[in-house]
Design a protein around this motif. Structure first.
Motif, PDB file in Angstrom:
ATOM      1  N   VAL A  25     -49.929   6.453  23.374  1.00 58.93           N
ATOM      2  CA  VAL A  25     -49.111   7.358  22.549  1.00 58.93           C
ATOM      3  C   VAL A  25     -49.930   7.852  21.355  1.00 58.93           C
ATOM      4  O   VAL A  25     -50.428   7.064  20.558  1.00 58.93           O
ATOM      5  CB  VAL A  25     -47.821   6.636  22.067  1.00 58.93           C
ATOM      6  CG1 VAL A  25     -47.078   7.496  21.046  1.00 58.93           C
ATOM      7  CG2 VAL A  25     -46.931   6.300  23.250  1.00 58.93           C
ATOM      8  N   ASP A  70     -42.447  -1.265  21.084  1.00 65.00           N
ATOM      9  CA  ASP A  70     -43.013  -0.887  22.397  1.00 65.00           C
ATOM     10  C   ASP A  70     -43.802   0.410  22.279  1.00 65.00           C
ATOM     11  O   ASP A  70     -44.850   0.595  22.894  1.00 65.00           O
ATOM     12  CB  ASP A  70     -41.880  -0.654  23.413  1.00 65.00           C
ATOM     13  CG  ASP A  70     -41.270  -1.958  23.902  1.00 65.00           C
ATOM     14  OD1 ASP A  70     -41.790  -3.037  23.520  1.00 65.00           O
ATOM     15  OD2 ASP A  70     -40.264  -1.889  24.629  1.00 65.00           O
ATOM     16  N   ILE A  71     -43.240   1.336  21.494  1.00 65.39           N
ATOM     17  CA  ILE A  71     -43.898   2.643  21.299  1.00 65.39           C
ATOM     18  C   ILE A  71     -45.142   2.476  20.425  1.00 65.39           C
ATOM     19  O   ILE A  71     -46.226   2.973  20.745  1.00 65.39           O
ATOM     20  CB  ILE A  71     -42.912   3.645  20.659  1.00 65.39           C
ATOM     21  CG1 ILE A  71     -41.800   3.982  21.658  1.00 65.39           C
ATOM     22  CG2 ILE A  71     -43.625   4.888  20.180  1.00 65.39           C
ATOM     23  CD1 ILE A  71     -40.662   4.805  21.091  1.00 65.39           C
ATOM     24  N   THR A 130     -38.365   9.037  18.624  1.00 66.06           N
ATOM     25  CA  THR A 130     -37.530   7.959  18.093  1.00 66.06           C
ATOM     26  C   THR A 130     -36.674   8.513  16.958  1.00 66.06           C
ATOM     27  O   THR A 130     -36.870   9.658  16.543  1.00 66.06           O
ATOM     28  CB  THR A 130     -38.391   6.763  17.623  1.00 66.06           C
ATOM     29  OG1 THR A 130     -37.507   5.663  17.322  1.00 66.06           O
ATOM     30  CG2 THR A 130     -39.197   7.094  16.369  1.00 66.06           C
ATOM     31  N   LYS A 183     -43.321  10.376  26.786  1.00 66.29           N
ATOM     32  CA  LYS A 183     -43.328   9.143  27.568  1.00 66.29           C
ATOM     33  C   LYS A 183     -42.139   8.252  27.235  1.00 66.29           C
ATOM     34  O   LYS A 183     -41.474   7.742  28.122  1.00 66.29           O
ATOM     35  CB  LYS A 183     -44.641   8.391  27.297  1.00 66.29           C
ATOM     36  CG  LYS A 183     -44.806   7.097  28.091  1.00 66.29           C
ATOM     37  CD  LYS A 183     -46.207   6.500  27.888  1.00 66.29           C
ATOM     38  CE  LYS A 183     -46.362   5.191  28.663  1.00 66.29           C
ATOM     39  NZ  LYS A 183     -47.699   4.597  28.427  1.00 66.29           N
ATOM     40  N   TRP A 184     -41.890   8.047  25.963  1.00 70.53           N
ATOM     41  CA  TRP A 184     -40.882   7.078  25.517  1.00 70.53           C
ATOM     42  C   TRP A 184     -39.825   7.716  24.624  1.00 70.53           C
ATOM     43  O   TRP A 184     -40.100   8.705  23.936  1.00 70.53           O
ATOM     44  CB  TRP A 184     -41.535   6.013  24.620  1.00 70.53           C
ATOM     45  CG  TRP A 184     -42.518   5.076  25.209  1.00 70.53           C
ATOM     46  CD1 TRP A 184     -43.858   5.117  25.029  1.00 70.53           C
ATOM     47  CD2 TRP A 184     -42.235   3.924  26.002  1.00 70.53           C
ATOM     48  NE1 TRP A 184     -44.468   4.065  25.651  1.00 70.53           N
ATOM     49  CE2 TRP A 184     -43.484   3.309  26.270  1.00 70.53           C
ATOM     50  CE3 TRP A 184     -41.071   3.362  26.526  1.00 70.53           C
ATOM     51  CZ2 TRP A 184     -43.589   2.148  27.033  1.00 70.53           C
ATOM     52  CZ3 TRP A 184     -41.189   2.188  27.272  1.00 70.53           C
ATOM     53  CH2 TRP A 184     -42.437   1.602  27.528  1.00 70.53           C
ATOM     54  N   TYR A 240     -36.888   5.882  21.798  1.00 66.62           N
ATOM     55  CA  TYR A 240     -36.220   4.682  21.296  1.00 66.62           C
ATOM     56  C   TYR A 240     -35.296   5.042  20.142  1.00 66.62           C
ATOM     57  O   TYR A 240     -35.667   5.817  19.248  1.00 66.62           O
ATOM     58  CB  TYR A 240     -37.213   3.603  20.808  1.00 66.62           C
ATOM     59  CG  TYR A 240     -36.456   2.475  20.169  1.00 66.62           C
ATOM     60  CD1 TYR A 240     -35.745   1.570  20.945  1.00 66.62           C
ATOM     61  CD2 TYR A 240     -36.363   2.371  18.770  1.00 66.62           C
ATOM     62  CE1 TYR A 240     -34.968   0.578  20.360  1.00 66.62           C
ATOM     63  CE2 TYR A 240     -35.598   1.375  18.179  1.00 66.62           C
ATOM     64  CZ  TYR A 240     -34.903   0.487  18.978  1.00 66.62           C
ATOM     65  OH  TYR A 240     -34.116  -0.474  18.401  1.00 66.62           O
ATOM     66  N   ASP A 271     -48.133   0.998  22.129  1.00 69.26           N
ATOM     67  CA  ASP A 271     -48.667   1.711  23.300  1.00 69.26           C
ATOM     68  C   ASP A 271     -49.840   2.583  22.875  1.00 69.26           C
ATOM     69  O   ASP A 271     -49.667   3.621  22.226  1.00 69.26           O
ATOM     70  CB  ASP A 271     -47.554   2.564  23.926  1.00 69.26           C
ATOM     71  CG  ASP A 271     -48.037   3.263  25.212  1.00 69.26           C
ATOM     72  OD1 ASP A 271     -49.265   3.379  25.426  1.00 69.26           O
ATOM     73  OD2 ASP A 271     -47.171   3.702  25.977  1.00 69.26           O
ATOM     74  N   ALA A 309     -37.338   2.838  25.597  1.00 67.59           N
ATOM     75  CA  ALA A 309     -38.032   1.621  25.141  1.00 67.59           C
ATOM     76  C   ALA A 309     -37.019   0.604  24.630  1.00 67.59           C
ATOM     77  O   ALA A 309     -35.925   0.971  24.189  1.00 67.59           O
ATOM     78  CB  ALA A 309     -39.016   1.987  24.034  1.00 67.59           C
ATOM     79  N   ALA A 341     -44.070  10.097  21.913  1.00 70.30           N
ATOM     80  CA  ALA A 341     -42.791   9.406  22.052  1.00 70.30           C
ATOM     81  C   ALA A 341     -41.820   9.964  21.027  1.00 70.30           C
ATOM     82  O   ALA A 341     -42.228  10.540  20.023  1.00 70.30           O
ATOM     83  CB  ALA A 341     -42.994   7.908  21.814  1.00 70.30           C
ATOM     84  N   VAL A 363     -45.769  10.285  17.340  1.00 64.22           N
ATOM     85  CA  VAL A 363     -44.350   9.922  17.401  1.00 64.22           C
ATOM     86  C   VAL A 363     -43.553  11.016  16.698  1.00 64.22           C
ATOM     87  O   VAL A 363     -43.826  11.348  15.538  1.00 64.22           O
ATOM     88  CB  VAL A 363     -44.090   8.548  16.754  1.00 64.22           C
ATOM     89  CG1 VAL A 363     -42.587   8.228  16.734  1.00 64.22           C
ATOM     90  CG2 VAL A 363     -44.858   7.457  17.500  1.00 64.22           C
TER      91      VAL A 363
END
Lengths: 299, 299
Positions: B87, B80-81, B30, B52-53, B55, B84, B75, B28, B90
């Motif tokens: 994941v 949320d990340i 962020t 996938k994500w 944020y 998960d 997200a 993910a 990050v």
């Protein structure tokens, strides 16, 4: 011998551009310890000066010198030169630790002195020379060949004067040299005599920094030296670098070494990088590369 | 916008060379504070990872990110990340002073962390991260794009590993950058947040030094910073340099600045010079120049 491979015997020839008439400015050469004396004499003669005398304790060196300049007279002693009232300037490339002593003697005899770099190996010598300059009114001048005898380096100075890159903020210089230890005299490996790498070849770099930034003074903030690989010569510093700040806030970093790779056609891929407030100036391969013009400039 | 002119938004795309199967390594993104996040995601996806994500507290940044990677899910919160289990990693390009805090949070949730450089702005953060790595067994990895995402820089490492230039004695690096102040966020001008120029862009240089010389540790022998001309941003250091010595005796000098001239087609004419016992390696224009391949290497 490939002279491009040997910085110590590289004697640039420039354009003849006489600024004095024949006989108007007579000079002599002495202390032929470093091959730079040839480049120094070439430069003086191209400007119209007359080479009258040469003297060195080693007669073989005088003979070799005379082969290059057949009209020169070999003096029997240094005193012959010092007593000759016609001689206005003495050019010399002595062992670095002896340069100051010789220069003071020359000035005391009413002649200007033109020495190869480095001009001094100790701060005490610097003070003695300053005093002698004040007392005699004569000049103690230094042959910083990397700037004075390289066309792109002179041109860089002119561009900076014209404001082409703005105020010069930082200067980074690389001064690699080829060792070729087998061709070097013994003094080259004695620290007391050559003065250390920062003094010997580093002084070129510092002169360039002061000149291009217009600083009158600078402080050494940090420096280092090393003997990385020339273990058979324990007093040879084969690497050195330093960082300085000038009196106007400009800064410098330079590194010098005796480690040019064998494959390179020149004795060192010297480079100079100047950062100005507006533009940047790069001088690459300041020394002659085979098949290339000496000095390449990028803005 | 000419992306070559902006280092901060330059997102290199490399060759697809998958090392994992689809679905095997989910990650993910962020903290979209710095444009490097795009280069980081490109690199991960080219290696086969699945994004996938995304944020970020600023929804506009998420929308722009989704335009680039349409399959990504935005997200509602960082949690949320973090919750998960699928994941594994990050990726984040937070404000530098916040990178450590975020990394520790990520690792505490059982995920590896991949941050843009600089990874830290204080030594305290470094200690906290070391502790968290030991406690969680997770990885705190840094995107040093200048070496990891430049083909010639990777190739240089391979050549050095093969002994092509001998033992690396000295590394000189230039990391000039274009300021383009008008496109910069406010944190970029706050020293507490960006960490100072030596920390921000200088860390690239130090990473390269450690990597190419094989040093595990190094000491900073001298460093300096200046604000030469960006007076309207008093906390911006527009110039910095430093010199280091590594645990194996190799030394480094680097300089970094925010002063690329307007005329240059790239955001900075980065250069790297490596002196080895046998040969020298030069990497010029490490970053992409218009019409040129990214990175040019000379031996």
């Amino acid at each position: 011998m490939n002279r491009n491979k040997e910085g110590m015997n590289y004697a640039p020839k420039g354009v003849v551009n006489k600024v004095v008439e024949q006989g108007e400015f007579v000079f002599a050469a002495t202390a032929l310890d470093h091959g730079h004396i040839y480049g120094m004499c070439n430069g003086l003669m191209e400007a119209g000066a007359d080479l009258k005398w040469v003297y060195d304790g080693d007669h073989k060196k005088c003979e070799a010198f005379k082969q290059q300049y057949p009209h020169v007279r070999i003096a029997d002693s240094l005193d012959d030169i010092l007593q000759d009232k016609e001689v206005k300037l003495v050019a010399a490339a002595a062992i670095p630790s002896k340069r100051c002593e010789l220069g003071i003697l020359v000035m005391e005899h009413g002649k200007d002195y033109f020495t190869d770099k480095t001009p001094f190996t100790t701060l005490e010598q610097l003070e003695l020379a300053k005093k002698a300059v004040l007392e005699t009114g004569k000049k103690y001048m230094v042959y910083y060949s990397e700037r004075l005898h390289v066309e792109s380096a002179v041109f860089a100075g002119q561009l900076i004067d014209q404001g082409a890159i703005g105020r010069v903020l930082q200067v980074t210089g690389f001064g690699p040299h080829r060792l070729q230890a087998e061709n070097r005299p013994e003094w080259f490996f004695q620290k007391e005599q050559y003065g250390g790498i920062l003094c010997d070849i580093g002084s070129h770099q510092i002169e360039q920094f002061l000149y291009y930034t217009g600083c009158q003074e600078a402080k050494v903030l940090h420096s280092k030296v090393a003997n990385y690989y020339a273990k058979e010569y324990p007093e040879l510093e084969d690497y050195g670098d330093a960082t300085l700040v000038g009196d106007n806030g400009a800064t410098q970093f330079f590194r010098v070494d005796w480690h040019t790779p064998n494959g390179l056609s020149t004795w060192g891929d010297g480079r100079l990088f100047l950062i100005g407030t507006n533009e940047r100036l790069k001088l690459e391969s300041m020394w002659m590369l085979q098949g290339m013009k000496r000095g390449t400039m990028f803005i």
